[in-house]
Design a protein around this motif. Sequence first.
Motif, PDB file in Angstrom:
ATOM      1  N   ALA A   1     -11.018  28.945 -52.291  1.00 14.08           N
ATOM      2  CA  ALA A   1     -10.207  28.502 -50.871  1.00 14.08           C
ATOM      3  C   ALA A   1      -9.427  27.110 -51.491  1.00 14.08           C
ATOM      4  N   MET A   2     -10.955  25.746 -52.067  1.00 13.67           N
ATOM      5  CA  MET A   2      -9.375  24.696 -51.724  1.00 13.67           C
ATOM      6  C   MET A   2      -8.524  24.783 -52.771  1.00 13.67           C
ATOM      7  N   LEU A   3      -8.727  25.143 -54.475  1.00 15.41           N
ATOM      8  CA  LEU A   3      -8.158  25.224 -55.491  1.00 15.41           C
ATOM      9  C   LEU A   3      -6.401  26.428 -54.305  1.00 15.41           C
ATOM     10  N   ILE A   4      -6.821  26.962 -53.826  1.00 17.82           N
ATOM     11  CA  ILE A   4      -5.941  28.288 -53.379  1.00 17.82           C
ATOM     12  C   ILE A   4      -4.699  27.091 -52.508  1.00 17.82           C
ATOM     13  N   VAL A   5      -5.488  26.115 -52.368  1.00 20.13           N
ATOM     14  CA  VAL A   5      -4.535  25.066 -50.602  1.00 20.13           C
ATOM     15  C   VAL A   5      -4.001  24.014 -51.484  1.00 20.13           C
ATOM     16  N   SER A   6      -4.530  23.903 -52.812  1.00 23.05           N
ATOM     17  CA  SER A   6      -4.131  22.459 -53.541  1.00 23.05           C
ATOM     18  C   SER A   6      -2.948  22.574 -54.362  1.00 23.05           C
ATOM     19  N   TRP A   7      -3.022  23.432 -55.342  1.00 24.13           N
ATOM     20  CA  TRP A   7      -2.458  22.774 -56.277  1.00 24.13           C
ATOM     21  C   TRP A   7      -0.992  22.980 -55.162  1.00 24.13           C
ATOM     22  N   PRO A   8      -0.120  23.483 -54.930  1.00 19.18           N
ATOM     23  CA  PRO A   8       1.232  23.732 -54.455  1.00 19.18           C
ATOM     24  C   PRO A   8       1.852  21.970 -54.068  1.00 19.18           C
ATOM     25  N   ALA A   9       0.576  21.259 -53.458  1.00 14.83           N
ATOM     26  CA  ALA A   9       1.500  20.680 -53.912  1.00 14.83           C
ATOM     27  C   ALA A   9       1.671  19.067 -54.976  1.00 14.83           C
ATOM     28  N   TYR A  10       0.473  19.397 -55.920  1.00 17.20           N
ATOM     29  CA  TYR A  10       1.333  18.997 -57.477  1.00 17.20           C
ATOM     30  C   TYR A  10       2.397  19.665 -57.945  1.00 17.20           C
ATOM     31  N   ALA A  11       2.651  20.605 -57.628  1.00 21.47           N
ATOM     32  CA  ALA A  11       3.773  21.754 -58.137  1.00 21.47           C
ATOM     33  C   ALA A  11       4.950  21.380 -58.098  1.00 21.47           C
ATOM     34  N   ARG A  12       4.598  20.983 -56.547  1.00 17.20           N
ATOM     35  CA  ARG A  12       6.132  20.682 -55.299  1.00 17.20           C
ATOM     36  C   ARG A  12       5.957  19.706 -56.046  1.00 17.20           C
ATOM     37  N   VAL A  13       5.846  18.548 -56.456  1.00 14.91           N
ATOM     38  CA  VAL A  13       5.252  16.866 -56.760  1.00 14.91           C
ATOM     39  C   VAL A  13       6.167  16.649 -58.291  1.00 14.91           C
ATOM     40  N   THR A  14       5.032  17.683 -59.092  1.00 13.74           N
ATOM     41  CA  THR A  14       5.890  17.808 -59.908  1.00 13.74           C
ATOM     42  C   THR A  14       7.255  18.271 -60.783  1.00 13.74           C
ATOM     43  N   ARG A  15       7.411  19.287 -60.204  1.00 13.49           N
ATOM     44  CA  ARG A  15       8.399  19.757 -60.083  1.00 13.49           C
ATOM     45  C   ARG A  15       9.957  19.270 -59.927  1.00 13.49           C
ATOM     46  N   SER A  16       9.932  18.279 -58.750  1.00 14.17           N
ATOM     47  CA  SER A  16      11.048  17.211 -58.190  1.00 14.17           C
ATOM     48  C   SER A  16      11.319  16.339 -59.914  1.00 14.17           C
ATOM     49  N   LEU A  17      10.085  15.612 -60.175  1.00 11.60           N
ATOM     50  CA  LEU A  17       9.857  14.881 -61.384  1.00 11.60           C
ATOM     51  C   LEU A  17      10.635  15.664 -62.348  1.00 11.60           C
ATOM     52  N   VAL A  18       9.798  16.679 -62.724  1.00  7.01           N
ATOM     53  CA  VAL A  18      10.797  17.167 -63.946  1.00  7.01           C
ATOM     54  C   VAL A  18      11.944  17.757 -63.979  1.00  7.01           C
ATOM     55  N   VAL A  19      13.023  17.836 -62.832  1.00  6.79           N
ATOM     56  CA  VAL A  19      14.376  18.282 -62.690  1.00  6.79           C
ATOM     57  C   VAL A  19      14.905  17.046 -63.310  1.00  6.79           C
ATOM     58  N   VAL A  20      14.025  15.775 -62.434  1.00 11.39           N
ATOM     59  CA  VAL A  20      15.071  14.624 -62.429  1.00 11.39           C
ATOM     60  C   VAL A  20      14.228  14.003 -64.033  1.00 11.39           C
ATOM     61  N   ALA A  21      13.643  14.065 -64.741  1.00 17.31           N
ATOM     62  CA  ALA A  21      13.202  13.769 -66.177  1.00 17.31           C
ATOM     63  C   ALA A  21      14.147  14.935 -67.539  1.00 17.31           C
ATOM     64  N   SER A  22      14.128  15.734 -66.034  1.00 15.71           N
ATOM     65  CA  SER A  22      14.018  16.467 -67.768  1.00 15.71           C
ATOM     66  C   SER A  22      16.585  16.375 -67.800  1.00 15.71           C
ATOM     67  N   ARG A  23      16.915  15.693 -66.700  1.00 14.54           N
ATOM     68  CA  ARG A  23      17.903  15.585 -67.574  1.00 14.54           C
ATOM     69  C   ARG A  23      18.610  14.218 -67.892  1.00 14.54           C
ATOM     70  N   SER A  24      17.129  13.199 -67.932  1.00 15.31           N
ATOM     71  CA  SER A  24      16.951  12.210 -69.190  1.00 15.31           C
ATOM     72  C   SER A  24      18.106  12.128 -70.429  1.00 15.31           C
ATOM     73  N   GLU A  25      18.760  11.062 -70.545  1.00 15.82           N
ATOM     74  CA  GLU A  25      19.447  11.380 -72.037  1.00 15.82           C
ATOM     75  C   GLU A  25      17.947  11.589 -73.330  1.00 15.82           C
ATOM     76  N   TYR A  26      17.339  11.076 -73.147  1.00 19.78           N
ATOM     77  CA  TYR A  26      16.009  10.668 -74.043  1.00 19.78           C
ATOM     78  C   TYR A  26      15.460  12.427 -74.491  1.00 19.78           C
ATOM     79  N   VAL A  27      15.451  12.821 -73.145  1.00 21.23           N
ATOM     80  CA  VAL A  27      14.703  14.497 -73.236  1.00 21.23           C
ATOM     81  C   VAL A  27      15.861  15.514 -73.739  1.00 21.23           C
ATOM     82  N   VAL A  28      17.343  15.134 -73.601  1.00 20.50           N
ATOM     83  CA  VAL A  28      18.765  15.998 -74.291  1.00 20.50           C
ATOM     84  C   VAL A  28      18.744  15.659 -75.139  1.00 20.50           C
ATOM     85  N   ALA A  29      18.229  14.265 -76.127  1.00 21.27           N
ATOM     86  CA  ALA A  29      18.891  13.377 -77.150  1.00 21.27           C
ATOM     87  C   ALA A  29      17.172  14.018 -77.783  1.00 21.27           C
TER      88      ALA A  29
END
Lengths: 299, 259, 286
Positions: free
Chosen positions: A160-188
């Motif tokens: 039950a706790m797992l079900i309610v807690s993963w989305p917070a990590y998913a949200r944070v990770t998602r927004s960080l990944v979106v920004v990071a994946s635009r980085s020039e070193y990722v593209v390079a």
Amino acid sequence: MSQTTAPAQPDVLAVAARRRMRFPVALRNPLAITGTAIIVIWLLLALLAPMISPADPLAQDFDRLQPPSAAHLFGTDQLGRDVLSRVLDGARVSIILPLLLVVSSLFVGTIAGSIAGYFGKVADEVIMRIADLVFAFPTIILAMVIAASLGPSLTNAVIAMLIVSWPAYARVTRSLVVVASRSEYVVAGRLLGNSPLTSLGKDILPNIIAPVVVLATLDVGTAILLLAGLSFLGLGAVPPTPDWGAMVSDGVQNFSSWWISVFPGLAILTVVLAFNFLGDALRDGLDPRTADAVKGRAL
Amino acid sequence: MTSLLELDSVKVSYRVAGKPRLVAVDDVSLSLGTRQVLGLVGESGCGKSTLARAICGLEGLDSGSITFDGTPVTRLGMRTRDRKLLRIQMVFQNPYASLNPRRTIGKQIEDGLKVNPDRSAWTVPDLLAHVELDASARTRFPHQFSGGQRQRIAIARAIASGPDLLVGDEPIASLDASLQARVAGLMRNLALETGASLLFISHDLSVVRVIADDVAVMSRGKIVERGDVNEVWSNPQQPYTQQLLSAIPKVDGLGILPG
Amino acid sequence: MSVIPASQPAASGGLSIRDLTLSIGRGDKAKRILRGISLDIPAGQITGLAGESGSGKTMTGMTVLGLQPAQATVGGVIEFDGRNLLELPTKKLNTLRGNDIAMVFQDPTSSLHPMLSIGSQLTDHLRQHTGMSKREALERARVVLEQVKVPDPAGALKKYPHQFSGGQLQRVAIASAIMCSPSVLIADEPTTALDVTVQAGILRLLRELCDDLGLAILLVTHDLGVMSALADTIAVMREGEIVEHGDRFQVITAPRDPYTKALIDALPHDGSAPTAPDSTSTGDAS
Ligand SMILES: Nc1ncnc2c1ncn2[C@@H]1O[C@H](COP(=O)(O)OP(=O)(O)OP(=O)(O)O)[C@@H](O)[C@H]1O
Ligand SMILES: Nc1ncnc2c1ncn2[C@@H]1O[C@H](COP(=O)(O)OP(=O)(O)OP(=O)(O)O)[C@@H](O)[C@H]1O
Ligand SMILES: [Mg+2]
Ligand SMILES: [Mg+2]
């Protein structure tokens, strides 16, 4: 503004790299040291519990409801069990389980968030819709409802706790990944032939994981409280398993014998505070811009 | 001269919230032969980086086509890059963003070496020496370097991959004049020695004059002038090109604001 | 053509750096990055700082704002407003930063949050410190963006950092530094990503800020052309030391230090202007 959200912070990336230096610096603060020390002591106690416990935590060998004394430092409970032994043994369920829970939640959430943020499109829609759904309910109530409908057991409480807690990590990770994946070193890296997965593992995740881990550290305390809460309500640990939440609940029913609930209660307090001290210190070591991501809590 | 890179009426636009799409590159046709060094100059925001990204397959085209050595350049998206297209490499504009903060300089240059068909063409210390960095740089991390040093590391990585087409997006903007001349010379020589071509983006005509054979002048998404670099320098046809030339500050110590 | 005279000696209100040293690491392995920098940055003047790549120009600017790497050891004095910035508690330094002393970073993305709109980033700080209304603050942001020649300033307020070109972002970074009208501005390579036409506008703006508002500006640039157009005095750095500091004209025309001389000799067009374009040229002076 240069100086607003980020008080004139140089180079988000350099700061990210510098974090390897900064965490040790952050950890030098007295609260962080206290927190770490308490956590280490508790973990040792939990691991060594079978060896150092004065009695069998389950054995109903003693006179019931004895106040603390030389023989039973924390007294005995309503079934004649040694409270000290139960508190020590309870650390295994009450600390290690929430810790494992947070780690799994971090794992699931990071993977889901990375997929949503990096691959986008349908995956993003589906994952984030599910996350939104979970977010729509108050965490504790949702966890109680799920735990109750699955039936009382530690496993179900953790699910039950797992079900309610993963989305917070998913949200944070998602927004960080979106920004990071635009980085020039990722593209390079992609231009040099990295597959999207390699790029995620080699270039993106190592650079964004720090704030997510800090978020997790801050959550351990809450997870301990939540599991104790579920056990207190009879939705978690089933008797006779020693669990701090359940023990506090026992004490409440034997009101005059304060020692039954006060000692496990103090145990919860020290661990929760310790994890919060540590989490706060780690958060201070983060780049202020990514620290924003850590403002919310998973639980 | 066979052409290595062929752009045919390329158009690239961006979505902007609450507005019509912003056309960043508008109907650009361009061809670049082997062993040719083409300078691309133009005002800030005219679409130079967008064009460079499109050539590397990083932007989708609204219309038109890009062909590299007979292979159409398609948008990279979520695939691994086509092996043939690995022969196009790029040095990005922001030196602070183009290196992974968590990996050593040595590792990142080796990434470049790995895609070089001629594995023994370079070693990491070689490359570091060419861009005038100490060999000890190898084990260090990007944040330990200055802007200009990072720019040189990024150039070393691109050279390491032995590309047939090297796109440099303002690759030497953070270097002082003497280093600029040396690194620009290095890039040009490498291109010519290995039979590669160079697309060299800069806002600075005086730098382009040193390195390029031809220069294309871009303004508002379009190429407005192309020709031999010395001709354009001494006899610019377009008013915008003339402006670009006249606004170069003179090093005379008189404190005269240009333009 | 207006020839700006090399300004008078220091007025009060600027910044004064004395014997600034900075090293990273300990003991024998310590890397000495700044080896005793002394530099006055007087109000109402533009002090140029040139020097080869990696000589410590950025580190000098960062240290003034207390943004040196966490593991660095710093010595010396940075005096501002009668106080030594190096001894100021972090809290005090935080309020000085951005309000009294602002910096345009060499990496334009470094002062911008990737997930917030430019409008909210430019106005947040101002509103916090002046209690300005949102509308007033946005209007000021629009005006400042216009001053730094960002195209479509009103639209730019709604955009996010990744939607700008390199040079546009650099101008946004300049805007963010001057939003709060600081009294000291450290501009680290503020025009590297700009073409000469836009650069000319920025140089003029910096000159105005300096002359009209008495701003003290430390201009870090490797571009001697920019230096020659804008700086009142020029300091040249090499390997963590200032090898020469003097009046603009003297440093450019009669450098005393061999390194400065080499720098000037290396100019691609040996200091001479390109062939003057035709009469249609817009290259008139202000
Ligand atoms: N992701 C984006 N979304 C929306 N607009 C964008 C995006 N990227 C660039 N633009 C706009 O497209 C235009 C061209 O940008 P580009 O980066 O190609 O310019 P540039 O010629 O490289 O300029 P500079 O010399 O300043 O780097 C600019 O007006 C910019 O604002
Ligand atoms: N965190 C660090 N650890 C170790 N060395 C560093 C660190 N940061 C910078 N350096 C070194 O300090 C020196 C000065 O760097 P700085 O960024 O001040 O150079 P700069 O004069 O601004 O050069 P550029 O013109 O290339 O930007 C460089 O040699 C760099 O390698
Ligand atoms: Mg660009
Ligand atoms: Mg620098």
